[in-house]
Design an enzyme around this catalytic site. Structure first.
Site, PDB file in Angstrom:
ATOM      1  N   ASN A  88       0.833  -1.201   0.000  1.00 15.53           N
ATOM      2  CA  ASN A  88       0.000   0.000   0.000  1.00 15.53           C
ATOM      3  C   ASN A  88       0.871   1.256   0.000  1.00 15.53           C
ATOM      4  O   ASN A  88       2.093   1.181   0.046  1.00 15.53           O
ATOM      5  CB  ASN A  88      -0.946  -0.024   1.203  1.00 15.53           C
ATOM      6  CG  ASN A  88      -2.206   0.779   0.984  1.00 15.53           C
ATOM      7  OD1 ASN A  88      -2.215   1.809   0.325  1.00 15.53           O
ATOM      8  ND2 ASN A  88      -3.298   0.314   1.566  1.00 15.53           N
ATOM      9  N   HIS A 119      21.512   5.044  13.305  1.00 18.10           N
ATOM     10  CA  HIS A 119      22.694   5.685  13.892  1.00 18.10           C
ATOM     11  C   HIS A 119      23.125   4.852  15.091  1.00 18.10           C
ATOM     12  O   HIS A 119      22.314   4.161  15.700  1.00 18.10           O
ATOM     13  CB  HIS A 119      22.385   7.110  14.355  1.00 18.10           C
ATOM     14  CG  HIS A 119      22.016   8.031  13.242  1.00 18.10           C
ATOM     15  ND1 HIS A 119      22.955   8.670  12.473  1.00 18.10           N
ATOM     16  CD2 HIS A 119      20.815   8.406  12.757  1.00 18.10           C
ATOM     17  CE1 HIS A 119      22.350   9.404  11.566  1.00 18.10           C
ATOM     18  NE2 HIS A 119      21.046   9.260  11.713  1.00 18.10           N
ATOM     19  N   THR A 169       9.475  -5.859  17.345  1.00 19.59           N
ATOM     20  CA  THR A 169      10.864  -5.827  17.814  1.00 19.59           C
ATOM     21  C   THR A 169      11.450  -7.218  17.972  1.00 19.59           C
ATOM     22  O   THR A 169      12.661  -7.350  18.101  1.00 19.59           O
ATOM     23  CB  THR A 169      10.971  -5.105  19.169  1.00 19.59           C
ATOM     24  OG1 THR A 169      10.162  -5.803  20.125  1.00 19.59           O
ATOM     25  CG2 THR A 169      10.504  -3.659  19.058  1.00 19.59           C
ATOM     26  N   ARG A 184       3.100  -8.429  20.412  1.00 20.51           N
ATOM     27  CA  ARG A 184       3.066  -9.708  21.133  1.00 20.51           C
ATOM     28  C   ARG A 184       2.015 -10.599  20.483  1.00 20.51           C
ATOM     29  O   ARG A 184       1.051 -10.115  19.909  1.00 20.51           O
ATOM     30  CB  ARG A 184       2.703  -9.489  22.597  1.00 20.51           C
ATOM     31  CG  ARG A 184       3.685  -8.602  23.333  1.00 20.51           C
ATOM     32  CD  ARG A 184       3.497  -8.697  24.824  1.00 20.51           C
ATOM     33  NE  ARG A 184       4.300  -7.731  25.552  1.00 20.51           N
ATOM     34  CZ  ARG A 184       5.608  -7.781  25.701  1.00 20.51           C
ATOM     35  NH1 ARG A 184       6.293  -8.743  25.154  1.00 20.51           N
ATOM     36  NH2 ARG A 184       6.248  -6.852  26.404  1.00 20.51           N
TER      37      ARG A 184
END
Length: 190
Positions: A88, A119, A169, A184
Site C-alpha cells: 500500500n 545511527h 521488535t 506480542r
C-alpha cells in the site's frame, strides 16, 4: 474514462510516477512492478522484484501525497520482494544488510521496515558509519496491517498477521496474530 479524469490521472499520477523513476539512483533493480504510486529506489545495493508486485493502492490514503521508498544502502545490501506482493501507499524499507519479503505478502498503509538502528546509539558515536544491522525476513502469505514498524533482526512466520500500529521488535512464529507496542502474540490463526 472521460477527458477530465484522464487529465487528472496524467497530471497527478503518471507524471509523479515518472518523476520518482527519474530521481531513483539504484543501478541494480531487478524485475518490474505495477506502480500505481510513485516508487523511489536508491542506494548502492540490489533490489529484486518478483512477478506481479504491486506498488500503491488507488483507493487508499496518501495516494496523491506520498511515495514508496526502497533503499539498499551499501553494495552488499539487498531488498528481495517475492511474487504476488501488494504494498500500500507510503511504504519505506531501508536495508543495510538484507530485507526479504516472501510471496503473497500484503503490506498496509504507512508501514516501515528497517534492518538497522540508523545511527549508533552511543552519544559519542551517533555520527559514525558503524551502525548495527541485522536481516529481516517476512514469510509467505503474511498480512501486515496499517502503520506497522518492523525493526532489525525480526523474522515473521508464514501466514501470520501483524495488527494496526504495531512495532515488531522480536520474531513472530507462523500462523499467529500479533499486535501491540511492542508486538506480542494475541492468538493462533489455525
Amino acid at each position: 474514462m472521460n477527458i477530465l479524469k484522464k487529465i487528472k490521472v496524467f497530471c497527478f499520477v503518471t507524471l509523479r510516477i515518472s518523476k520518482y523513476k527519474l530521481l531513483s539512483d539504484c543501478k541494480q533493480v531487478i524485475g518490474k512492478t505495477k506502480c500505481y504510486h510513485p516508487l523511489l529506489t536508491t542506494g548502492e545495493g540490489k533490489i529484486y522484484f518478483g512477478k506481479n508486485v504491486q506498488i500503491g493502492v488507488i483507493s487508499s490514503q496518501y495516494y496523491y501525497s506520498n511515495y514508496t521508498y526502497l533503499e539498499a544502502r551499501y553494495p552488499s545490501s539487498e531488498i528481495v520482494i517475492g511474487n504476488d506482493v501488494v504494498i500500500n501507499n507510503k511504504f519505506t524499507a531501508v536495508a543495510f544488510s538484507k530485507i526479504t519479503i516472501e510471496d503473497k505478502v500484503l503490506i498496509g498503509l504507512n508501514c516501515s521496515i528497517m534492518d538497522n538502528d540508523g545511527h549508533d546509539l552511543h552519544p559519542d558515536k551517533r555520527t559514525s558509519n558503524d551502525v548495527v544491522s541485522s536481516e529481516i525476513y517476512i514469510g509467505e502469505n503474511v498480512f501486515i496491517s496499517d502503520n506497522v514498524t518492523i525493526l532489525k533482526g525480526v523474522r515473521i512466520g508464514k501466514n501470520s498477521v501483524i495488527g494496526n500500529g504495531s512495532i515488531v521488535t522480536r520474531s513472530i512464529p507462523d500462523n499467529v496474530i500479533a499486535a501491540g507496542v511492542p508486538a506480542r502474540i494475541i492468538k493462533s490463526i489455525l
